[in-house]
Write a protein that holds these residues in place. Sequence first.
Motif, short mmCIF file in Angstrom:
data_model
loop_
_atom_site.label_atom_id
_atom_site.label_comp_id
_atom_site.label_asym_id
_atom_site.label_seq_id
_atom_site.Cartn_x
_atom_site.Cartn_y
_atom_site.Cartn_z
N THR A 45 0.86 -1.19 0.00
CA THR A 45 0.00 0.00 0.00
C THR A 45 0.89 1.23 0.00
OG1 THR A 45 -1.68 -1.17 1.29
CG2 THR A 45 -1.84 1.23 1.21
N VAL A 46 0.65 2.12 -0.96
CA VAL A 46 1.42 3.36 -1.03
C VAL A 46 0.47 4.53 -0.88
CG1 VAL A 46 3.21 2.35 -2.51
CG2 VAL A 46 1.30 3.58 -3.55
N THR A 47 0.97 5.59 -0.25
CA THR A 47 0.22 6.84 -0.12
C THR A 47 1.07 7.94 -0.73
OG1 THR A 47 -0.75 6.06 1.95
CG2 THR A 47 -0.91 8.42 1.49
N VAL A 48 0.46 8.72 -1.60
CA VAL A 48 1.15 9.83 -2.25
C VAL A 48 0.42 11.11 -1.87
CG1 VAL A 48 1.67 10.87 -4.49
CG2 VAL A 48 2.06 8.43 -4.13
N GLY A 49 1.19 12.13 -1.48
CA GLY A 49 0.63 13.39 -1.04
C GLY A 49 0.47 14.41 -2.14
N ALA A 50 0.18 15.63 -1.71
CA ALA A 50 -0.22 16.71 -2.61
C ALA A 50 0.77 17.02 -3.72
CB ALA A 50 -0.50 17.97 -1.81
N GLN A 51 2.04 16.94 -3.47
CA GLN A 51 3.01 17.25 -4.51
C GLN A 51 3.44 16.01 -5.30
OE1 GLN A 51 3.54 19.12 -1.47
NE2 GLN A 51 2.59 20.83 -2.50
N GLY A 52 2.70 14.91 -5.13
CA GLY A 52 3.04 13.69 -5.85
C GLY A 52 4.18 12.92 -5.22
N ARG A 53 4.49 13.24 -3.98
CA ARG A 53 5.58 12.56 -3.28
C ARG A 53 5.06 11.42 -2.42
NH1 ARG A 53 7.26 18.21 -2.15
NH2 ARG A 53 8.77 18.72 -3.76
N LEU A 54 5.84 10.38 -2.33
CA LEU A 54 5.50 9.23 -1.51
C LEU A 54 5.49 9.65 -0.04
CD1 LEU A 54 5.00 6.13 -1.46
CD2 LEU A 54 7.46 5.87 -1.14
N THR A 55 4.35 9.47 0.63
CA THR A 55 4.24 9.84 2.04
C THR A 55 3.99 8.63 2.93
OG1 THR A 55 1.88 10.31 1.83
CG2 THR A 55 3.40 12.17 1.52
N GLY A 56 3.69 7.49 2.33
CA GLY A 56 3.46 6.28 3.12
C GLY A 56 3.71 5.04 2.29
N LEU A 57 4.26 4.02 2.95
CA LEU A 57 4.56 2.76 2.28
C LEU A 57 4.39 1.64 3.30
CD1 LEU A 57 5.67 1.16 -0.17
CD2 LEU A 57 7.97 1.70 0.66
N GLU A 58 3.49 0.71 3.00
CA GLU A 58 3.24 -0.40 3.92
C GLU A 58 3.34 -1.72 3.16
OE1 GLU A 58 -0.46 -0.01 6.05
OE2 GLU A 58 -0.26 2.17 6.11
N PHE A 59 3.93 -2.72 3.84
CA PHE A 59 4.04 -4.07 3.27
C PHE A 59 3.34 -5.05 4.20
CE2 PHE A 59 8.22 -2.27 1.83
CZ PHE A 59 7.88 -2.16 0.49
N ASP A 60 2.56 -5.92 3.62
CA ASP A 60 2.06 -7.07 4.36
C ASP A 60 3.27 -7.99 4.55
OD1 ASP A 60 1.08 -9.86 4.62
OD2 ASP A 60 -0.89 -8.91 4.39
N PRO A 61 3.47 -8.54 5.73
CA PRO A 61 4.66 -9.40 5.95
C PRO A 61 4.77 -10.56 4.96
CG PRO A 61 3.58 -8.91 8.03
CD PRO A 61 2.70 -8.37 6.95
N ARG A 62 3.66 -11.02 4.41
CA ARG A 62 3.71 -12.14 3.46
C ARG A 62 4.33 -11.76 2.12
NH1 ARG A 62 -2.26 -13.30 2.87
NH2 ARG A 62 -2.26 -11.06 3.16
N VAL A 63 4.45 -10.46 1.86
CA VAL A 63 4.96 -10.03 0.55
C VAL A 63 6.39 -10.53 0.31
CG1 VAL A 63 5.95 -7.78 1.16
CG2 VAL A 63 4.95 -8.10 -1.07
N TYR A 64 7.15 -10.68 1.39
CA TYR A 64 8.56 -11.11 1.24
C TYR A 64 8.65 -12.57 0.80
CZ TYR A 64 9.21 -6.81 3.86
OH TYR A 64 9.18 -5.51 4.28
#
Length: 136
Positions: A45-64
């Motif tokens: 899950t990624v969150t991008v803010g007002a200027q198009g910059r990455l403001t959040g990044l989450e990984f489910d532990p199973r992704v690895y």
Amino acid sequence: MREDLQAHLDELMKQYRAKRSQLQDLQRQMGSAQAIVEAADGMVTVTVGAQGRLTGLEFDPRVYRRLSPSELAECVLAAVNEAAGQVGDQVRAVLEPLVPADTAFGDVDGADLSKVLPQRPDDLEAMKQRYGLRDK
């Protein structure tokens, strides 16, 4: 004659202040633009803010266990690009009413719309001084 001119200038100042307030509202709307995108079946899950910059990044532990490092990187980049595009669309939708149809949207990163209309228009002040008019 002077009263008519004063009334006209007062009305123009009222309209000016309303337009400036609208620009400030647009500035706030642009500043609150955000997009959240999920990828890899919800494991990224990624969150991008007002200027198009990455403001959040989450990984489910199973992704690895499911994605190789290169697949994970590709998934993150794709999600960030999609979210940044969504934020850009939000900002364009806010600005669209202000931009003439034949004008291309430029880079709005860090745009300060309040500079479009200053707090007080200088030419109006000069006119009021010249004709001895007052603020209402």
